[in-house]
Design an enzyme around this catalytic site. Structure first.
Site, PDB file in Angstrom:
ATOM      1  N   HIS A   1       9.466 -87.444  -9.471  1.00 31.24           N
ATOM      2  CA  HIS A   1       8.869 -86.138  -9.223  1.00 31.24           C
ATOM      3  C   HIS A   1       9.786 -85.322  -8.322  1.00 31.24           C
ATOM      4  CE1 HIS A   1       4.358 -86.834 -10.288  1.00 31.24           C
ATOM      5  NE2 HIS A   1       5.149 -87.511 -11.095  1.00 31.24           N
TER       6      HIS A   1
ATOM      7  N   GLU B   1       9.150 -83.563  -5.646  1.00 30.29           N
ATOM      8  CA  GLU B   1       8.955 -83.757  -4.206  1.00 30.29           C
ATOM      9  C   GLU B   1       9.627 -85.034  -3.716  1.00 30.29           C
ATOM     10  OE1 GLU B   1       4.905 -82.070  -5.649  1.00 30.29           O
ATOM     11  OE2 GLU B   1       6.652 -83.078  -6.495  1.00 30.29           O
TER      12      GLU B   1
ATOM     13  N   CYS C   1       0.837 -83.873  -6.357  1.00 27.37           N
ATOM     14  CA  CYS C   1      -0.100 -84.870  -6.882  1.00 27.37           C
ATOM     15  C   CYS C   1      -0.402 -85.890  -5.784  1.00 27.37           C
ATOM     16  CB  CYS C   1       0.522 -85.558  -8.094  1.00 27.37           C
ATOM     17  SG  CYS C   1       1.914 -86.630  -7.662  1.00 27.37           S
TER      18      CYS C   1
ATOM     19  N   CYS D   1       2.812 -87.715  -4.452  1.00 23.38           N
ATOM     20  CA  CYS D   1       3.692 -86.874  -3.641  1.00 23.38           C
ATOM     21  C   CYS D   1       3.027 -86.482  -2.325  1.00 23.38           C
ATOM     22  CB  CYS D   1       4.099 -85.647  -4.436  1.00 23.38           C
ATOM     23  SG  CYS D   1       5.113 -86.061  -5.877  1.00 23.38           S
TER      24      CYS D   1
END
Length: 284
Positions: free
Chosen positions: A178, A180, A208, A211
């Protein structure tokens, strides 16, 4: 802004956090928490700080000085700016200027010209959340160009970008890829530590649960995101992990360039429906 005033006066006196802690008979980590405003000093400590810095407790608490504080504060400001100039050969950096501007010296506001001169010798303005989010959007567009869901992220220390990341799940065949997490990894390597306590994270899509957990563990104090995520948003939309009683609770600014972030996602999924790609994964 009590923490900023403590930091300004400490640095004006040429004291490290450790030296101030020794003078007050507290731990250096406690001083750090006072300056981050994660903990409020006791009355006894406030009185001790005021005596050490040569100002009133009124100034520490409110930024408004008594008449007797004026000469002392002006001298501290001059010493601080000259010491910074001597060490670096340049005016104070923007994060130093932010401390100066939070302290209302001698009971009067700085003029706009004085603010501009401190923030930028060329008269420029401080970088805004929107400008950092534009960089995150640029990374999101890079992800979209490679067939990834367009999410981009940057992490800043003051006004310097120290971490960048974008979604790479499909190309990397990795559920952890991801934006992040990539940005946090980059920032940790840039700064040489896992505690990102001075940083702000900017991401185009609400984080999410995975993260959000990484943000908590990295001690990032502030999160700025673009558009909300109705399916997995964990900073206030579907759930709010930052509101739970963890040992660290970041603050959130939502909706910065939300329409641009939303339109980027909408256009990506529309194109995906019109031109579906062949999936390269199989069910277990």
């Amino acid at each position: 802004m009590l923490g900023a005033r403590i930091a300004l006066l400490r640095r004006s006196k040429g004291l490290s956090q450790r030296a101030l802690a020794a003078s007050l008979n507290v731990s250096p980590s406690a001083v750090g928490m006072y300056e981050q405003e994660r903990r409020i000093p006791s009355t006894e400590l406030l009185v001790g700080m005021a005596e050490l810095f040569g100002v009133s407790t009124d100034f520490l608490l409110t930024g408004r000085s008594r008449p007797a504080d004026g000469p002392c504060l002006q001298a501290l400001l001059r010493d601080f700016r000259s010491s910074v100039t001597d060490q670096r050969g340049a005016p104070p950096e923007k994060q130093d200027a932010a401390l100066l501007l939070t302290a209302i010296l001698c009971g009067g506001e700085l003029t706009q010209g004085e603010k501009s001169a401190i923030i930028d010798p060329l008269g420029g303005e401080a970088v805004t959340d929107e400008e950092f989010m534009q960089e995150a959007l640029r990374l999101a567009r890079e992800a979209a160009a490679e067939g990834e869901v367009p999410v981009g992220c940057v992490i800043t220390d003051g006004e310097t970008i120290v971490g960048r990341g974008r979604n790479r799940r499909e190309r990397g065949k990795n559920a952890l890829a991801h934006a992040e997490l990539e940005a946090i990894d980059h920032a940790c390597r840039s700064l040489g530590g896992w505690r990102l306590w001075r940083c702000t994270l900017y991401v185009t899509l609400e984080p999410c649960p995975m993260c959000a957990g990484a943000i908590i563990n990295a001690r990032i104090p502030r999160v700025v995101y673009g558009t909300a995520d109705a399916k997995a948003g964990s900073c206030g939309t579907l759930t709010d992990l930052f509101a739970l009683p963890y040992n660290h609770r970041p603050t959130v600014t939502a909706g910065v360039l939300a329409e641009e972030s939303r339109e980027l996602l909408r256009a990506f999924f529309k194109r995906l429906r019109e031109e579906p790609t062949v999936k390269t994964w199989k069910k277990a």
